[in-house]
Design a protein around this motif. Structure first.
Motif, PDB file in Angstrom:
ATOM      1  N   GLU A  45       0.822  -1.211   0.000  1.00 50.69           N
ATOM      2  CA  GLU A  45       0.000   0.000   0.000  1.00 50.69           C
ATOM      3  C   GLU A  45       0.857   1.263   0.000  1.00 50.69           C
ATOM      4  OE1 GLU A  45      -2.980  -0.144   3.071  1.00 50.69           O
ATOM      5  OE2 GLU A  45      -4.259  -1.442   1.851  1.00 50.69           O
ATOM      6  N   VAL A  48       1.877   1.779  -3.747  1.00 47.17           N
ATOM      7  CA  VAL A  48       0.723   2.222  -4.536  1.00 47.17           C
ATOM      8  C   VAL A  48       0.412   3.686  -4.242  1.00 47.17           C
ATOM      9  CG1 VAL A  48      -1.758   1.908  -4.857  1.00 47.17           C
ATOM     10  CG2 VAL A  48      -0.263  -0.092  -4.737  1.00 47.17           C
ATOM     11  N   ARG A  49       0.472   4.069  -2.982  1.00 50.67           N
ATOM     12  CA  ARG A  49       0.173   5.455  -2.611  1.00 50.67           C
ATOM     13  C   ARG A  49       1.127   6.427  -3.283  1.00 50.67           C
ATOM     14  NH1 ARG A  49       0.935   8.384   3.352  1.00 50.67           N
ATOM     15  NH2 ARG A  49       0.459  10.497   2.590  1.00 50.67           N
ATOM     16  N   GLU A  52       0.903   7.071  -6.949  1.00 51.67           N
ATOM     17  CA  GLU A  52      -0.201   7.971  -7.300  1.00 51.67           C
ATOM     18  C   GLU A  52       0.101   9.418  -6.911  1.00 51.67           C
ATOM     19  OE1 GLU A  52      -3.506   6.322  -5.226  1.00 51.67           O
ATOM     20  OE2 GLU A  52      -3.798   4.665  -6.656  1.00 51.67           O
ATOM     21  N   SER A  75       6.447   5.669  -9.824  1.00 47.91           N
ATOM     22  CA  SER A  75       5.544   5.109 -10.845  1.00 47.91           C
ATOM     23  C   SER A  75       6.246   4.005 -11.623  1.00 47.91           C
ATOM     24  CB  SER A  75       5.053   6.207 -11.789  1.00 47.91           C
ATOM     25  OG  SER A  75       6.127   6.799 -12.489  1.00 47.91           O
ATOM     26  N   LEU A  78       6.369   0.852  -9.403  1.00 46.00           N
ATOM     27  CA  LEU A  78       5.115   0.114  -9.304  1.00 46.00           C
ATOM     28  C   LEU A  78       4.849  -0.686 -10.575  1.00 46.00           C
ATOM     29  CD1 LEU A  78       2.557  -0.627  -7.800  1.00 46.00           C
ATOM     30  CD2 LEU A  78       1.492   1.453  -8.725  1.00 46.00           C
ATOM     31  N   HIS A 118       4.093  -8.131  -2.657  1.00 44.45           N
ATOM     32  CA  HIS A 118       2.871  -7.579  -3.239  1.00 44.45           C
ATOM     33  C   HIS A 118       1.811  -8.646  -3.486  1.00 44.45           C
ATOM     34  CE1 HIS A 118       1.184  -3.899  -5.052  1.00 44.45           C
ATOM     35  NE2 HIS A 118       0.522  -4.719  -5.851  1.00 44.45           N
ATOM     36  N   SER A 204      -3.878  -8.398  -8.892  1.00 46.12           N
ATOM     37  CA  SER A 204      -4.771  -7.575  -8.080  1.00 46.12           C
ATOM     38  C   SER A 204      -5.465  -8.407  -7.010  1.00 46.12           C
ATOM     39  CB  SER A 204      -5.813  -6.891  -8.973  1.00 46.12           C
ATOM     40  OG  SER A 204      -6.701  -6.117  -8.201  1.00 46.12           O
TER      41      SER A 204
END
Length: 623
Positions: A45, A48-49, A52, A75, A78, A118, A204
């Protein structure tokens, strides 16, 4: 009172505050008054944060072939992690078949580890010493048999060829290499970015199935006796640890850290604390190929000047060498002393090094840069106590971090400390019997250390590490010797000729030191050339006289027979990682050194004057 940063306008730390409770049994419970903030479900997490919110910020960087920095943004990281995670799911990777890493710190190593975590696959990074320095690879073989890995990553299949050969018939794993082999014909798989699959629904689904109790890392203990144990590190351990860290180091969230770091990811300090401090707070990690050793510290110094980090994380030997460089390098002083703070861990920082750093700081910026410590272990992820105040004594390890409860149990003249909290391991991988014996009846982890209050009347002043319960011993007189405290005092008394000290004398009338020499300093003291045999250097009158003076000075500080050594002996053979004598942070295992060096111990306490250095040598006028 909070300490203010020299570069920033806000306080660095939350005010120190602790709740102390004395139980009817006499045990003391300590916990922070600061509440533990909410923490993330899993490590992924964080990535991912920031992908973004700060997509173009440099997350990872390492030197490329031309000497520049190869940088990977959040980016980009990820995207790479999602592709690698998809590839892992196409193999046999699972919680029962972890990813094993035989590699130094690299960008590929970091991204593969994050990819495994992950999708709920544990990653186990093994100390490079077990692959590159070991002769029999016995511990590495035991690790492979325990893990039954799905994927084995090696950064360089040529450098790790011997290790791969040693474990070849013990696994069915895919060998994933950071680069193609040049010397060997070994079959390895290379994953270029273009070969990676797109992010998939399977990735996912696996990511969202991760819970706080999912295993993130398996980190091996030093294995000083027998096979190293794999400590389970869950996602809860790692994320709660960093939430606690940010709650007391309050500057982190507002000022993302920039770190130049060499600490190995086979150890909790590097793998969990420094790396996760960067990732949790959206900072930048520049991978340092330097080490705290002559000939390698220069790389660290060059990287510091280039990057200008905001925090320094290191071990005592690293700060010793850094302090020597700071004496003569004005550019390095400007960079080093304009960081937010300096943190030492893994072992106690000698007072002489601490005083040198404070002096240089005052002379450079007119104030003392905060120099702090902490305490914990692989089983505590690693943060159990933290300094969030300017210490008056570098032996101070701070206070329990939010969420952690310390139980202090009277044990002889010491307070044995035990730990409970969300950052504590649930146990050891595939070793239920070891897990059961690691906790007491109240669920506290039995870490085996002792502490004492910096101020018995004010627990908010912090704690001092008071040695390993199992390392301390009694002299024949019945007097207890506090090995941890005496070791640091011995190093202080014998610098610069000595790098480290092994304290011995169990059941004897007096204490003796086995000495790890600082070869360069000893040669300079002896006035001998670089090619002179080390034995000749250490036997010189100049070196022996200097050591005797140090022993005499230690005795002159007072405190009785448990506070000084009467004799010392240099070790010609360096600490052997194969024999469990040293960790990859260069910290000596006192008990194992004594067990392995029986001949040196006998010589140290023998009656041949040439076999040891007597402190009385300093009391006898030169002829």
């Amino acid at each position: 009172m909070s300490t203010w940063s020299g570069r920033r306008s806000e306080p660095l730390f939350a005010p120190p505050s602790v709740v102390k409770t004395v139980e009817p049994s006499g045990a003391i419970l300590l916990e922070s008054s600061i509440p533990l903030p909410a923490y993330e479900r899993c490590v992924g997490e964080w990535l991912v944060r920031w992908a973004e919110e700060r997509p173009d910020t440099t997350f990872l960087a390492e030197r490329d072939a031309d000497g520049g920095w190869r940088k990977v943004s959040y980016s980009q990281a990820l995207t790479r992690v999602l592709g690698l995670a998809g590839w892992l799911l196409s193999t046999s990777a699972s919680p029962e078949h972890p990813v094993l890493v035989l590699s130094e710190n690299t960008v590929e190593h970091a991204l593969l580890a994050l990819s495994a975590m992950h999708v709920g696959v544990p990653v186990a990074t093994v100390s490079t010493a077990y692959s590159l320095l070991s002769h029999d690879h016995a511990k590495l073989k035991a690790m492979v048999e325990l893990l039954d890995p799905s994927v084995i990553h090696v950064s360089d299949p040529d450098a790790y060829a011997g290790a791969l050969d040693a474990i070849d018939d013990l696994h069915d794993a895919v060998i994933l290499a950071g680069r193609a082999p040049e010397k060997t014909s070994r079959m390895v798989q290379l994953l270029d970015e273009a070969d990676l699959p797109e992010a998939s629904s399977a990735v996912s689904s696996a990511f969202h199935a991760i819970g706080p109790d999912t295993v993130a890392r398996l980190l091996f203990t030093s294995g000083s006796t027998g096979t190293p144990k794999a400590v389970i590190n869950t996602h809860r351990m790692l994320t709660s640890n960093q939430a606690a860290n940010a709650a007391v180091w309050t500057f982190l969230e507002k000022n993302p850290p920039v770190i130049v770091d060499w600490l190995p990811w086979s150890h909790t300090f590097g793998a969990n604390f420094t790396s996760n401090t960067v990732l949790r707070n959206g900072g930048s990690l520049y991978i340092d190929t330097g080490k705290p050793a002559p000939g390698l510290i220069e790389r660290t110094i060059a990287n510091f000047k280039d990057v200008k980090p905001t925090i320094s994380f290191n071990v005592p030997r690293g700060y010793d060498l850094m302090a020597q460089a700071l004496e003569t390098d004005a550019e390095l002083r400007e960079v080093f002393f304009n960081m937010d703070l300096v943190m030492n861990a893994a072992a106690a920082l000698p007072t002489t090094v601490w005083e040198n750093l404070k002096r240089l700081s005052r002379n450079t910026i007119g104030r003392e840069i905060p120099i702090v410590g902490s305490w914990g272990s692989t089983e505590t992820a690693p943060l159990a106590t933290h300094c969030h105040f300017q210490v008056e004594n570098i032996a101070n390890i701070g206070l329990p971090v939010p969420g952690v409860i310390l139980k202090l149990i009277p044990n002889g003249d010491k307070l044995e400390v035990r730990v409970k909290g969300p950052g504590v391991t649930p146990g050891y991988y595939r070793h239920p019997e070891l897990t059961a014996s690691a906790f007491d009846e109240e669920g506290f982890y039995i870490i085996g250390d002792a502490v004492r209050f910096a101020d018995p009347d004010d627990p908010s002043k912090g704690l001092f590490f008071d040695g390993r319960v199992s390392e301390d011993f009694k002299l024949a007189s019945g007097t207890w010797v506090s090995v941890g405290e005496l070791r640091v005092a011995g190093i202080d008394a014998l610098v610069p000729l000595v790098q480290d000290v092994v304290v011995s004398g169990h059941g004897r009338d007096e204490i003796g030191f086995l000495l790890i020499p600082n070869e360069a300093a000893c040669r300079a003291c002896a006035g001998l050339s670089a090619d002179a045999p080390l034995a000749e250097v250490l036997a010189s009158d100049a070196v022996r006289d200097k050591i005797a003076e140090g022993l005499h000075g230690l005795k002159a500080q007072g405190g009785g027979s448990s506070r000084y050594a009467t004799r010392a002996r240099f070790l010609l053979a360096p600490p052997n990682p194969d024999a469990g004598e040293i960790t990859d942070k260069a910290y000596l295992n006192q008990r194992q050194m004594i067990a392995n060096r029986a001949d040196d111990i006998e010589a140290l306490f023998g009656d041949r004057p040439e076999d040891f250095i007597d402190l009385k040598r300093a009391e006898v006028p030169a002829a």
